[in-house]
Design a protein around this motif. Structure first.
Motif, short mmCIF file in Angstrom:
data_model
loop_
_atom_site.label_atom_id
_atom_site.label_comp_id
_atom_site.label_asym_id
_atom_site.label_seq_id
_atom_site.Cartn_x
_atom_site.Cartn_y
_atom_site.Cartn_z
N THR A 172 0.84 -1.21 0.00
CA THR A 172 0.00 0.00 0.00
C THR A 172 0.87 1.26 0.00
OG1 THR A 172 -1.67 -1.24 1.22
CG2 THR A 172 -1.93 1.14 1.18
N ARG A 184 -2.18 5.02 7.70
CA ARG A 184 -2.60 3.70 8.18
C ARG A 184 -2.47 3.69 9.69
NH1 ARG A 184 -0.63 -2.02 5.75
NH2 ARG A 184 -2.22 -1.39 4.24
N HIS A 198 -10.23 -0.67 4.14
CA HIS A 198 -8.98 -0.46 3.39
C HIS A 198 -9.42 -0.06 1.97
CE1 HIS A 198 -5.02 -0.75 1.96
NE2 HIS A 198 -4.66 -1.95 2.37
N GLN A 235 -7.35 -0.52 -1.32
CA GLN A 235 -7.22 -1.94 -1.66
C GLN A 235 -8.48 -2.40 -2.39
OE1 GLN A 235 -4.61 -4.28 -0.96
NE2 GLN A 235 -5.81 -5.67 -2.24
N ARG A 276 -9.65 -6.34 7.19
CA ARG A 276 -10.27 -5.11 6.67
C ARG A 276 -10.46 -5.15 5.16
NH1 ARG A 276 -5.15 -1.90 9.01
NH2 ARG A 276 -3.55 -2.71 7.64
N THR A 277 -9.66 -5.97 4.46
CA THR A 277 -9.82 -6.03 3.00
C THR A 277 -11.16 -6.68 2.64
OG1 THR A 277 -8.68 -8.15 2.83
CG2 THR A 277 -7.33 -6.18 2.59
N ARG A 292 -5.31 -13.55 4.72
CA ARG A 292 -4.40 -13.95 5.80
C ARG A 292 -5.13 -13.90 7.15
NH1 ARG A 292 -1.06 -10.75 9.18
NH2 ARG A 292 -2.12 -8.90 8.40
N GLN A 314 -5.46 -12.62 10.56
CA GLN A 314 -4.97 -11.34 11.10
C GLN A 314 -4.42 -11.59 12.52
OE1 GLN A 314 -5.44 -8.17 9.03
NE2 GLN A 314 -5.38 -9.96 7.71
N PRO A 343 -4.97 -10.27 -1.16
CA PRO A 343 -4.41 -8.92 -1.02
C PRO A 343 -2.91 -8.95 -0.70
CG PRO A 343 -5.69 -9.47 0.92
CD PRO A 343 -5.91 -10.60 -0.06
N LEU A 344 -2.43 -10.09 -0.23
CA LEU A 344 -1.05 -10.29 0.21
C LEU A 344 -0.74 -9.35 1.39
CD1 LEU A 344 0.69 -10.62 -3.30
CD2 LEU A 344 -0.08 -12.48 -1.79
N PRO A 345 0.17 -9.64 2.27
CA PRO A 345 1.12 -10.76 2.21
C PRO A 345 0.48 -12.09 2.62
CG PRO A 345 1.38 -9.57 4.28
CD PRO A 345 0.34 -8.83 3.50
C1 NCD Z 1 -3.67 -6.04 3.78
C2 NCD Z 1 -3.88 -5.10 4.96
O1 NCD Z 1 -2.96 -4.38 5.36
O2 NCD Z 1 -5.00 -5.08 5.44
N1 NCD Z 1 -2.45 -5.83 3.13
C3 NCD Z 1 -2.42 -4.98 2.06
O3 NCD Z 1 -2.56 -3.78 2.20
N2 NCD Z 1 -2.28 -5.53 0.83
C4 NCD Z 1 -3.92 -7.46 4.06
C5 NCD Z 1 -3.26 -8.09 5.25
O4 NCD Z 1 -2.38 -7.53 5.88
O5 NCD Z 1 -3.63 -9.22 5.53
#
Ligand code: NCD
Length: 329
Positions: free
Chosen positions: A55, A104, A132, A135, A165-166, A227, A229, A265-267
């Motif tokens: 991001t 953020r 987010h 994203q 949040r994604t 992922r 969290q 969305p990675l990671p």
């Molecule tokens: C995400 C986030 O920060 O919410 N990462 C991102 O911005 N691509 C996803 C995550 O951390 O799991």
């Protein structure tokens, strides 16, 4: 049009026309045409109080591609935060040196509070487990680009639907489209109601060991893996962590439709046990790196779309109401 174009704080500010416009702009910026004059002389400040690679870097790259530049808040030990400066004082300084600020923060309501006093357009780059938005815009762009349209898809979200949040942001945004959203999660990590009130949503609470069968049965058009969290889990949830983990493997893919796309969305975190694996194909959670070469795996392209979509957001916020910023001109 509903969005006031003053800040980008959550997904409820948009209607379909706002999203359509952003995606059109993103498509122009993705075309490879250069826009070195659009933001010449403008400065983006990036202030991330939580870790980030994609991001932050794609926001900075977006500003550079628009002809502007950026300043970044240093890590805690190198900045006045090491002297005990508050977050808001740090942000007031950065906003005084810049034209637009991306923030953020781990507290859900912090970014909106900061935006109310900074006197600059603020981009929410992730607020706690809530939203987010940038994203989500790149996620919508990815679906449109890879599937031809966002409408008429079964979008299946997998993983930590409670804290991610994604997925919250994407579910809220999808209420503007004709889609069917299916959530797959382990017991205890269900999607909070507030994000799916306006979208056609069903949830499958499963043992994650049954993921392949469940996915095959749903026959999804889009799989959005996420992922765990970990940083937001309670101590009790951390003890249950093993129950929450899953891996999409080549065998999973064998049972998915040919037309499906796999997003993330990675990671995606590396596994501790790397026995028999290489630097290029490490063992990972969520999606095994052995899936990366499958043509349906679009997550690296998805991440790259972060630049043109964030160019669209920055240009819109800096030139709100002034159509001369249109990439058509
Ligand atoms: C995400 C986030 O920060 O919410 N990462 C991102 O911005 N691509 C996803 C995550 O951390 O799991």
């Amino acid at each position: 049009m509903r969005w006031d174009r003053k800040h980008l704080l959550d997904m409820n500010v948009f209607d379909r026309a706002d999203l359509d416009e952003l995606l059109v702009y993103a498509e122009h910026y993705a075309s490879g045409k250069q826009y070195p004059e659009l933001c010449r002389g403008k400065i983006l400040a990036t202030a991330f109080f939580e870790p980030s690679t994609r991001t932050k870097k794609s926001l900075q790259a977006a500003m550079l591609r628009l002809g502007g530049t950026y300043i970044d808040m240093d890590d805690e030990e190198k900045s006045s935060r090491a002297k005990g400066e508050s977050d808001i004082d740090t942000l007031r300084m950065l906003s005084g040196y810049s034209d637009i600020v991306a923030i953020r923060h781990s507290c859900d309501d912090a970014v909106a509070q900061f935006a109310s006093v900074l006197g600059r357009p603020v981009i929410n780059a992730g607020n706690g487990s809530s939203y987010h938005p940038t994203q989500t815009i790149l996620d919508l762009y990815t679906i449109q680009k890879e599937k031809g349209s966002v409408d008429n898809n079964v979008v299946t979200m997998v993983g930590d639907l409670l804290e991610g949040r994604t997925v919250h942001s994407l579910a809220a945004a999808l209420s503007n489209y004709d889609v069917h959203v299916v959530g797959i999660c382990p017991d205890g990590l269900s999607m909070p109601d507030e994000y799916v009130q306006k979208v056609k949503y069903e949830e499958r609470v499963i043992d994650m060991i049954d993921l392949d069968d469940t996915l095959a049965e749903i026959h999804p058009d889009v799989i959005y893996a996420t992922r765990m969290q970990k940083e937001r889990l309670t101590e009790e949830q951390k003890r249950e962590m093993q129950r929450f983990l899953y891996i999409i493997t080549p065998e999973t893919m064998n049972r998915l439709p040919e037309h499906a796309i796999l997003m993330h969305p990675l990671p995606r975190p590396e596994k501790e046990d790397q026995t028999g694996r290489s630097m290029l194909k490490p063992a990972t959670w969520d999606i095994d790196t052995l899936v990366d070469d499958d043509p349906r795996a679009v997550y690296y392209r998805q991440a790259a779309y972060g630049v043109p979509t964030r160019m669209a957001v920055i240009a819109t916020l800096l030139y709100a109401g002034d159509r001369t910023h249109s990439p058509n001109q």
